[in-house]
Scaffold this motif. Structure first.
Motif, mmCIF file in Angstrom:
data_model
loop_
_atom_site.group_PDB
_atom_site.id
_atom_site.type_symbol
_atom_site.label_atom_id
_atom_site.label_comp_id
_atom_site.label_asym_id
_atom_site.label_seq_id
_atom_site.Cartn_x
_atom_site.Cartn_y
_atom_site.Cartn_z
ATOM 1 N N VAL A 1 0.824 -1.125 0.100
ATOM 2 C CA VAL A 1 0.018 0.020 -0.018
ATOM 3 C C VAL A 1 0.885 1.424 0.011
ATOM 4 O O VAL A 1 2.213 1.321 0.926
ATOM 5 N N ASP A 2 0.688 2.054 -1.024
ATOM 6 C CA ASP A 2 1.294 3.515 -0.811
ATOM 7 C C ASP A 2 0.454 4.548 -0.438
ATOM 8 O O ASP A 2 -0.543 4.806 -1.312
ATOM 9 N N GLY A 3 0.524 4.783 0.872
ATOM 10 C CA GLY A 3 -0.577 5.641 1.415
ATOM 11 C C GLY A 3 -0.363 7.145 0.699
ATOM 12 O O GLY A 3 -1.546 7.850 0.941
ATOM 13 N N GLN A 4 0.722 7.460 0.502
ATOM 14 C CA GLN A 4 0.766 8.843 -0.070
ATOM 15 C C GLN A 4 0.273 8.906 -1.521
ATOM 16 O O GLN A 4 -0.572 10.034 -1.851
ATOM 17 N N ALA A 5 0.512 8.077 -2.255
ATOM 18 C CA ALA A 5 -0.178 7.964 -3.617
ATOM 19 C C ALA A 5 -1.532 7.684 -3.794
ATOM 20 O O ALA A 5 -2.171 7.781 -4.885
ATOM 21 N N GLY A 6 -1.982 6.759 -2.716
ATOM 22 C CA GLY A 6 -3.195 6.351 -2.798
ATOM 23 C C GLY A 6 -3.419 5.149 -3.797
ATOM 24 O O GLY A 6 -4.450 5.126 -4.535
ATOM 25 N N PHE A 7 -2.420 4.205 -3.570
ATOM 26 C CA PHE A 7 -2.403 3.106 -4.387
ATOM 27 C C PHE A 7 -2.126 1.836 -3.552
ATOM 28 O O PHE A 7 -1.390 1.816 -2.834
ATOM 29 N N TYR A 8 -2.560 0.741 -4.167
ATOM 30 C CA TYR A 8 -2.273 -0.659 -3.664
ATOM 31 C C TYR A 8 -2.230 -1.444 -4.647
ATOM 32 O O TYR A 8 -2.856 -1.195 -5.748
ATOM 33 N N HIS A 9 -1.549 -2.733 -4.492
ATOM 34 C CA HIS A 9 -1.317 -3.629 -5.426
ATOM 35 C C HIS A 9 -1.288 -5.059 -5.005
ATOM 36 O O HIS A 9 -0.686 -5.233 -3.725
ATOM 37 N N TYR A 10 -1.703 -6.043 -5.649
ATOM 38 C CA TYR A 10 -1.154 -7.405 -5.414
ATOM 39 C C TYR A 10 -0.247 -8.011 -6.346
ATOM 40 O O TYR A 10 -0.510 -7.940 -7.405
ATOM 41 N N ARG A 11 0.950 -8.157 -5.875
ATOM 42 C CA ARG A 11 2.216 -8.714 -6.686
ATOM 43 C C ARG A 11 2.433 -7.727 -7.893
ATOM 44 O O ARG A 11 2.704 -8.158 -8.818
ATOM 45 N N HIS B 1 -7.362 6.360 8.054
ATOM 46 C CA HIS B 1 -6.714 5.040 7.708
ATOM 47 C C HIS B 1 -5.545 5.140 8.074
ATOM 48 O O HIS B 1 -4.743 6.335 8.130
ATOM 49 N N ALA B 2 -4.961 4.051 8.494
ATOM 50 C CA ALA B 2 -3.551 4.014 9.187
ATOM 51 C C ALA B 2 -2.572 4.324 8.329
ATOM 52 O O ALA B 2 -1.522 4.910 8.534
ATOM 53 N N VAL B 3 -2.936 4.117 7.088
ATOM 54 C CA VAL B 3 -1.802 4.438 5.822
ATOM 55 C C VAL B 3 -2.027 5.552 4.960
ATOM 56 O O VAL B 3 -1.249 6.440 4.586
ATOM 57 N N TYR B 4 -3.239 5.454 4.506
ATOM 58 C CA TYR B 4 -3.721 6.633 3.167
ATOM 59 C C TYR B 4 -3.737 7.798 3.745
ATOM 60 O O TYR B 4 -4.258 8.052 4.873
ATOM 61 N N ARG B 5 -3.192 8.745 3.136
ATOM 62 C CA ARG B 5 -3.279 9.965 3.315
ATOM 63 C C ARG B 5 -3.731 10.812 2.291
ATOM 64 O O ARG B 5 -3.744 12.047 2.116
ATOM 65 N N THR B 6 -4.308 10.024 1.233
ATOM 66 C CA THR B 6 -5.137 10.645 0.158
ATOM 67 C C THR B 6 -6.551 9.484 0.086
ATOM 68 O O THR B 6 -6.695 8.680 1.041
ATOM 69 N N LEU B 7 -7.075 9.828 -1.096
ATOM 70 C CA LEU B 7 -8.184 8.792 -1.502
ATOM 71 C C LEU B 7 -7.815 7.378 -1.245
ATOM 72 O O LEU B 7 -6.805 7.133 -1.569
ATOM 73 N N ASP B 8 -8.697 6.586 -0.584
ATOM 74 C CA ASP B 8 -8.393 4.899 -0.465
ATOM 75 C C ASP B 8 -9.004 4.644 -1.765
ATOM 76 O O ASP B 8 -10.268 4.745 -2.088
ATOM 77 N N PRO B 9 -8.117 3.958 -2.666
ATOM 78 C CA PRO B 9 -8.342 3.647 -4.143
ATOM 79 C C PRO B 9 -9.862 2.657 -3.977
ATOM 80 O O PRO B 9 -10.719 2.555 -4.922
ATOM 81 N N ARG B 10 -9.907 1.831 -2.984
ATOM 82 C CA ARG B 10 -11.016 1.108 -2.601
ATOM 83 C C ARG B 10 -12.267 1.509 -2.519
ATOM 84 O O ARG B 10 -13.478 1.373 -3.111
ATOM 85 N N ASN B 11 -12.286 2.683 -1.771
ATOM 86 C CA ASN B 11 -13.449 3.551 -1.544
ATOM 87 C C ASN B 11 -14.085 4.307 -3.004
ATOM 88 O O ASN B 11 -15.135 4.224 -3.170
#
Ligand code: ACO
Length: 380
Positions: A30-40, A272-282
């Protein structure tokens, strides 16, 4: 020489280990600053609207999205693992009677019982393929147990999965005892894909700590559900619908939210503990919710805007936004998941990521044994 732990400087004690790496992982990030997460390395929001939950599960385990043939074979393997051992089936009515329908605590107990029923033993004392098969079975059984516990608590007999349906459709089938329609399966599939994993979150850390002692897969996975059930983690999903119901009308949103904050309470579905911008799931779930439409969604959107404004007006140290839970309930409601099962649907999805993390932990294990800075009474 004895190491004097209490002499460690205060700055080695970040509260909650926030931002402190405690393991290396290839599973997800999870990249909380960029509002990005990924699987592998693959962004799940790119296939959440079109893919299947099997895609996410396969990707988390094998590092690539499956081909059509691989997906089909994987879905069949999951279905084959969905059969409850008789001893578990016989114990389920008693487990269902322990608590309210849909409680994560009851599910946690059932997963623990399932671990015993399928013969889970300390993974350090058995072969790796057996351990892998056991965690896979527990993941495949989680929707079966969730649906069966729900039906038993309502005086209904459990409904089995169908060989003709994939994971998401089978989950709905086992809840309602009838095949679901495609639009509802699609909405559920999107939620399940987005919730399949999320970096080194609290429950993932918890299960890896448990597995690191050599404890069995039933212990690790029921422990993960225990961690997820807390209101500051996955337990928030349950509390958002009741918050929306309590607010009731757009005219009451601001006063209701202000009142909660004035009382020092947390707004569920925000922060959110990590996201500092939009949560992409939201972002994706809001898009699905908008397509569904309706008064509840209109209310949720006002709650989102107002909640963000109020939170950031009161605390300016960092940005706070809405999180995955805000629209999850709205989407699951449309999908036909009863409100009592919103919370348990989270572990149904997260088992995919948890088991991938357990594989990684086992492949390169060292027991977690951190230190604490002792600040109590001196030795006497
Ligand atoms: N409502 C009110 N205040 C909040 C909220 C919120 N939703 N989120 C953060 N804050 C405030 C807290 O009061 C806290 O201040 P305090 O330490 O003086 O009490 C401060 O902001 C903490 O901020 P962060 O460092 O941004 O957040 P932290 O990492 O401590 O907590 C958490 C993150 C637990 C998710 C928090 O935002 C929260 O409780 N949210 C509500 C519950 C929720 O929606 N949980 C689901 C998270 S997503 C998931 O786990 C799947």
């Amino acid at each position: 020489m004895t190491r004097v732990i209490s002499d460690l400087p205060a700055d080695v004690l970040p509260r909650g280990l926030a931002g402190v790496p405690v393991a290396a992982t290839e599973v997800s990030d999870v990249d909380g600053q960029a509002g990005f997460y990924h699987y592998r390395g693959v962004d799940p929001t790119t296939f959440a609207r079109t893919g299947t939950f099997e895609d996410a599960w396969y990707l988390l385990h094998f590092g690539e999205l499956p081909t059509a043939g691989e997906r089909e074979a994987f879905a069949a393997k999951i279905r084959a693992a969905m059969t409850m051992p008789p001893v578990l089936r016989d114990s389920l009515p008693a487990i269902a009677a322990l608590g309210p329908p849909g409680s994560m605590d009851v599910l946690r107990t059932a997963v623990s019982a399932a671990g015993v029923a399928i013969g889970c033993r300390p993974w350090t004392e058995q072969d790796m393929p057996l351990t892998e098969a056991q965690m896979f079975t527990l993941a495949a059984l989680t929707p079966v147990l969730t649906a069966a516990l729900y039906r038993l608590a309502r005086g209904q007999t459990p409904a089995g999965p169908s060989d003709d349906l994939d994971f998401a459709a089978n989950y709905l089938r086992m809840i309602h005892g009838a095949d679901p329609d495609a639009a509802r399966v699609r909405a559920l599939e999107t939620y399940l894909i987005l919730a399949a994993d999320h970096g080194f979150c609290n429950s993932t850390f918890a299960e890896r700590v448990i597995a690191s002692s050599g404890a069995d897969m039933g212990a690790a996975l029921s422990g993960a559900i225990g961690a997820l059930s807390g209101p500051l983690h996955g337990g928030a999903i349950d509390r958002v619908p009741s918050m929306l119901a309590a607010i009731g009308d757009v005219s009451r949103v601001e006063s209701w939210l202000r009142d909660r904050l004035d009382r020092g309470e947390r707004l569920m579905g925000f922060g959110h503990a990590v996201y500092r911008t939009l949560d992409p799931r939201n972002t994706v779930l809001r898009e699905v919710a908008r397509e569904i439409g309706g008064e509840r969604i209109a209310l949720a959107e006002v709650v989102e805007r107002t909640g963000i404004a109020l939170l950031n007006e009161r605390k300016t140290d960092k940005r706070r936004e809405a999180n995955v839970e805000l629209y999850a309930g709205v989407v699951l409601d449309y999908a036909g998941v009863p409100e009592e099962l919103f919370a348990c649907t989270f572990p149904v999805a997260r088992m995919a990521g948890w088991t991938a993390n357990l594989m990684e932990q086992i492949a390169d294990n060292r027991i977690f044994r951190p230190a604490a800075r002792y600040v109590g009474a001196p030795p006497r």
